[in-house]
Write a protein that holds these residues in place. Structure first.
Motif, PDB file in Angstrom:
ATOM      1  N   ILE A   4       0.841  -1.199   0.000  1.00  0.00           N
ATOM      2  CA  ILE A   4       0.000   0.000   0.000  1.00  0.00           C
ATOM      3  C   ILE A   4       0.879   1.254   0.000  1.00  0.00           C
ATOM      4  O   ILE A   4       1.689   1.465   0.903  1.00  0.00           O
ATOM      5  N   CYS A   5       0.685   2.053  -1.035  1.00  0.00           N
ATOM      6  CA  CYS A   5       1.460   3.285  -1.223  1.00  0.00           C
ATOM      7  C   CYS A   5       0.582   4.486  -0.920  1.00  0.00           C
ATOM      8  O   CYS A   5      -0.447   4.705  -1.594  1.00  0.00           O
ATOM      9  N   GLY A   6       0.968   5.272   0.073  1.00  0.00           N
ATOM     10  CA  GLY A   6       0.245   6.494   0.380  1.00  0.00           C
ATOM     11  C   GLY A   6       0.837   7.680  -0.359  1.00  0.00           C
ATOM     12  O   GLY A   6       1.978   7.634  -0.823  1.00  0.00           O
ATOM     13  N   THR A   7       0.063   8.747  -0.484  1.00  0.00           N
ATOM     14  CA  THR A   7       0.560   9.986  -1.090  1.00  0.00           C
ATOM     15  C   THR A   7       0.515  11.076  -0.031  1.00  0.00           C
ATOM     16  O   THR A   7      -0.553  11.439   0.454  1.00  0.00           O
ATOM     17  N   ASP A   8       1.706  11.583   0.329  1.00  0.00           N
ATOM     18  CA  ASP A   8       1.815  12.485   1.481  1.00  0.00           C
ATOM     19  C   ASP A   8       2.918  13.512   1.226  1.00  0.00           C
ATOM     20  O   ASP A   8       4.077  13.144   1.034  1.00  0.00           O
ATOM     21  N   ILE A   9       2.575  14.777   1.246  1.00  0.00           N
ATOM     22  CA  ILE A   9       3.535  15.848   0.981  1.00  0.00           C
ATOM     23  C   ILE A   9       4.652  15.895   2.020  1.00  0.00           C
ATOM     24  O   ILE A   9       5.736  16.433   1.784  1.00  0.00           O
ATOM     25  N   ASN A  10       4.410  15.313   3.195  1.00  0.00           N
ATOM     26  CA  ASN A  10       5.379  15.395   4.294  1.00  0.00           C
ATOM     27  C   ASN A  10       6.415  14.265   4.307  1.00  0.00           C
ATOM     28  O   ASN A  10       7.275  14.223   5.189  1.00  0.00           O
ATOM     29  N   THR A  11       6.354  13.363   3.338  1.00  0.00           N
ATOM     30  CA  THR A  11       7.336  12.281   3.294  1.00  0.00           C
ATOM     31  C   THR A  11       8.591  12.746   2.555  1.00  0.00           C
ATOM     32  O   THR A  11       8.617  13.841   1.968  1.00  0.00           O
ATOM     33  N   ASP A  12       9.636  11.924   2.570  1.00  0.00           N
ATOM     34  CA  ASP A  12      10.910  12.309   1.949  1.00  0.00           C
ATOM     35  C   ASP A  12      11.080  11.738   0.544  1.00  0.00           C
ATOM     36  O   ASP A  12      11.880  12.252  -0.236  1.00  0.00           O
ATOM     37  N   LYS A  13      10.373  10.687   0.215  1.00  0.00           N
ATOM     38  CA  LYS A  13      10.611   9.983  -1.054  1.00  0.00           C
ATOM     39  C   LYS A  13       9.704  10.501  -2.166  1.00  0.00           C
ATOM     40  O   LYS A  13       8.498  10.621  -1.991  1.00  0.00           O
ATOM     41  N   TYR A  14      10.335  10.788  -3.326  1.00  0.00           N
ATOM     42  CA  TYR A  14       9.561  11.179  -4.494  1.00  0.00           C
ATOM     43  C   TYR A  14       8.982   9.949  -5.169  1.00  0.00           C
ATOM     44  O   TYR A  14       9.577   8.875  -5.159  1.00  0.00           O
ATOM     45  N   TYR A  15       7.806  10.113  -5.799  1.00  0.00           N
ATOM     46  CA  TYR A  15       7.073   8.981  -6.383  1.00  0.00           C
ATOM     47  C   TYR A  15       7.883   8.229  -7.427  1.00  0.00           C
ATOM     48  O   TYR A  15       7.764   7.010  -7.558  1.00  0.00           O
TER      49      TYR A  15
ATOM     50  N   PRO B 152       1.902  -6.281  -6.902  1.00  0.00           N
ATOM     51  CA  PRO B 152       0.546  -6.038  -6.364  1.00  0.00           C
ATOM     52  C   PRO B 152       0.542  -4.726  -5.581  1.00  0.00           C
ATOM     53  O   PRO B 152       1.296  -4.573  -4.616  1.00  0.00           O
ATOM     54  N   LEU B 153      -0.285  -3.775  -5.988  1.00  0.00           N
ATOM     55  CA  LEU B 153      -0.160  -2.427  -5.438  1.00  0.00           C
ATOM     56  C   LEU B 153      -1.511  -1.745  -5.225  1.00  0.00           C
ATOM     57  O   LEU B 153      -2.417  -1.844  -6.053  1.00  0.00           O
ATOM     58  N   GLY B 154      -1.609  -1.060  -4.098  1.00  0.00           N
ATOM     59  CA  GLY B 154      -2.737  -0.173  -3.834  1.00  0.00           C
ATOM     60  C   GLY B 154      -2.199   1.227  -3.601  1.00  0.00           C
ATOM     61  O   GLY B 154      -1.261   1.398  -2.813  1.00  0.00           O
ATOM     62  N   ILE B 155      -2.738   2.207  -4.287  1.00  0.00           N
ATOM     63  CA  ILE B 155      -2.311   3.597  -4.126  1.00  0.00           C
ATOM     64  C   ILE B 155      -3.419   4.372  -3.439  1.00  0.00           C
ATOM     65  O   ILE B 155      -4.572   4.363  -3.882  1.00  0.00           O
ATOM     66  N   VAL B 156      -3.060   5.041  -2.340  1.00  0.00           N
ATOM     67  CA  VAL B 156      -4.045   5.820  -1.574  1.00  0.00           C
ATOM     68  C   VAL B 156      -3.959   7.286  -1.961  1.00  0.00           C
ATOM     69  O   VAL B 156      -2.886   7.883  -1.955  1.00  0.00           O
ATOM     70  N   ILE B 157      -5.109   7.868  -2.300  1.00  0.00           N
ATOM     71  CA  ILE B 157      -5.222   9.299  -2.578  1.00  0.00           C
ATOM     72  C   ILE B 157      -6.087   9.916  -1.494  1.00  0.00           C
ATOM     73  O   ILE B 157      -7.204   9.469  -1.254  1.00  0.00           O
ATOM     74  N   GLY B 158      -5.558  10.948  -0.829  1.00  0.00           N
ATOM     75  CA  GLY B 158      -6.270  11.538   0.302  1.00  0.00           C
ATOM     76  C   GLY B 158      -7.278  12.597  -0.093  1.00  0.00           C
ATOM     77  O   GLY B 158      -7.437  12.949  -1.267  1.00  0.00           O
ATOM     78  N   ASN B 159      -7.955  13.117   0.904  1.00  0.00           N
ATOM     79  CA  ASN B 159      -8.962  14.168   0.743  1.00  0.00           C
ATOM     80  C   ASN B 159      -8.360  15.416   0.099  1.00  0.00           C
ATOM     81  O   ASN B 159      -7.189  15.724   0.308  1.00  0.00           O
ATOM     82  N   GLU B 160      -9.195  16.144  -0.682  1.00  0.00           N
ATOM     83  CA  GLU B 160      -8.722  17.321  -1.405  1.00  0.00           C
ATOM     84  C   GLU B 160      -8.051  18.356  -0.503  1.00  0.00           C
ATOM     85  O   GLU B 160      -7.079  19.000  -0.900  1.00  0.00           O
ATOM     86  N   GLY B 161      -8.562  18.522   0.717  1.00  0.00           N
ATOM     87  CA  GLY B 161      -8.010  19.545   1.592  1.00  0.00           C
ATOM     88  C   GLY B 161      -7.045  19.023   2.638  1.00  0.00           C
ATOM     89  O   GLY B 161      -5.938  19.542   2.809  1.00  0.00           O
ATOM     90  N   SER B 162      -7.439  17.948   3.315  1.00  0.00           N
ATOM     91  CA  SER B 162      -6.653  17.464   4.461  1.00  0.00           C
ATOM     92  C   SER B 162      -5.764  16.268   4.151  1.00  0.00           C
ATOM     93  O   SER B 162      -4.990  15.824   5.005  1.00  0.00           O
ATOM     94  N   GLY B 163      -5.857  15.725   2.949  1.00  0.00           N
ATOM     95  CA  GLY B 163      -5.033  14.570   2.605  1.00  0.00           C
ATOM     96  C   GLY B 163      -5.524  13.302   3.288  1.00  0.00           C
ATOM     97  O   GLY B 163      -6.687  13.187   3.671  1.00  0.00           O
TER      98      GLY B 163
END
Length: 274
Positions: free
Chosen positions: A200-211, A219-230
């Motif tokens: 499971i791959c999250g998308t988070d502006i506060n992490t260090d690794k670029y996509y 086998p992969l799941g990509i998580v996309i957060g809420n428009e405002g709060s992530g």
């Protein structure tokens, strides 16, 4: 005006009034409708059930003719209405003179999405949307996912956009070809995917690794957060790893559907190159 006054002076036919009110109520209560010529054509070609198709009276040019011909061939009821009534029925401003009434969208189970990947003999590739609220974003994400070969999308039942006519129109009909599971708890669903062998791959502006520096194959799941709060904190902790997109401008966030496209197509590129 004279004719109008004469009509009001006559004794009303209660039976007809009741019938008209019921018809108006029925039309206003249609929640599951597909609007726009391309979307309705996609729907007709998908072999999905259609209860009825409404067409603006006098609209008999261009692709409307094709829609009417296909509907007649499939024995689907076609109803012509004047533009004012069609405008009242429409849930989108640009409905292009045609509205298809369909049964409620059929959500699937997570197991159905995993089976889809298995039948194609491919590693599961799934999107998990943690609280996408804008139906336009949801529609755009579904369109991107379908073109990228994503096997299915998971959305929450609460505080999130559901599949409706706006989503269908924005997706350009892609929703008719995409499996969507609507779940009570996103974190529990992530655990179910992990148990099935997905990373499971999250998308988070506060992490260090670029996509683009992260392995997005297998086998992969990509998580996309809420428009405002992530992503919510609980979902973030449940991810195996998180990635971010470089931000060089003064605005430090992208539209959710744009972010989805960037990360999803990096995964597509890596899978093709593998």
């Amino acid at each position: 005006m004279k004719n109008m006054r004469n009509n009001y002076s006559q004794k009303p036919d209660k039976k007809n009034i009741r019938k008209e009110k019921n018809e108006d109520k029925e039309e206003r209560n249609y929640d599951d409708q597909v609007e726009g010529r391309n979307s309705v054509l996609e729907l007709l070609e998908s072999e999905k059930d259609i209860n009825k198709i409404f067409v603006t009276k006098g609209e008999k040019h261009g692709s409307i003719n094709k829609i009417i011909a296909m509907a007649k061939e499939k024995n689907i009821i076609i109803v012509e209405k004047d533009k004012r009534k069609m405008d009242e029925m429409a849930q989108n401003q640009n409905y292009q003179g045609v509205i298809a009434i369909v049964p409620p969208f059929e959500y699937c189970e997570i197991e159905d999405i995993l089976d889809e990947a298995k039948q194609k003999n491919e590693d599961p590739f799934i999107l998990i949307l943690d609280g996408i609220e804008d139906p336009h974003n949801l529609g755009s994400i579904i369109r991107t996912a379908e073109t990228a070969g994503v096997h299915g999308i998971i959305i929450p039942k609460r505080r999130a956009a559901a599949v409706n006519s706006t989503v269908n129109k924005v997706s350009a009909g892609a929703v008719e070809h995409m499996k969507v599971a609507r779940v009570t708890n996103i974190s529990d669903s992530i655990q179910k995917l992990k148990d099935a062998g997905l990373w499971i791959c999250g998308t988070d502006i506060n992490t260090d690794k670029y996509y683009y520096n992260q392995d997005l194959t297998g086998p992969l799941g990509i998580v996309i957060g809420n428009e405002g709060s992530g992503m919510s904190e609980k979902v973030r902790k449940n991810c195996d790893f998180n990635v971010k997109i470089p931000m060089k401008g003064k605005i430090t966030s992208l539209n959710a559907s744009v972010s989805t496209g960037i990360v999803v197509y990096e995964a597509v590129k890596q899978r093709i190159s593998k």
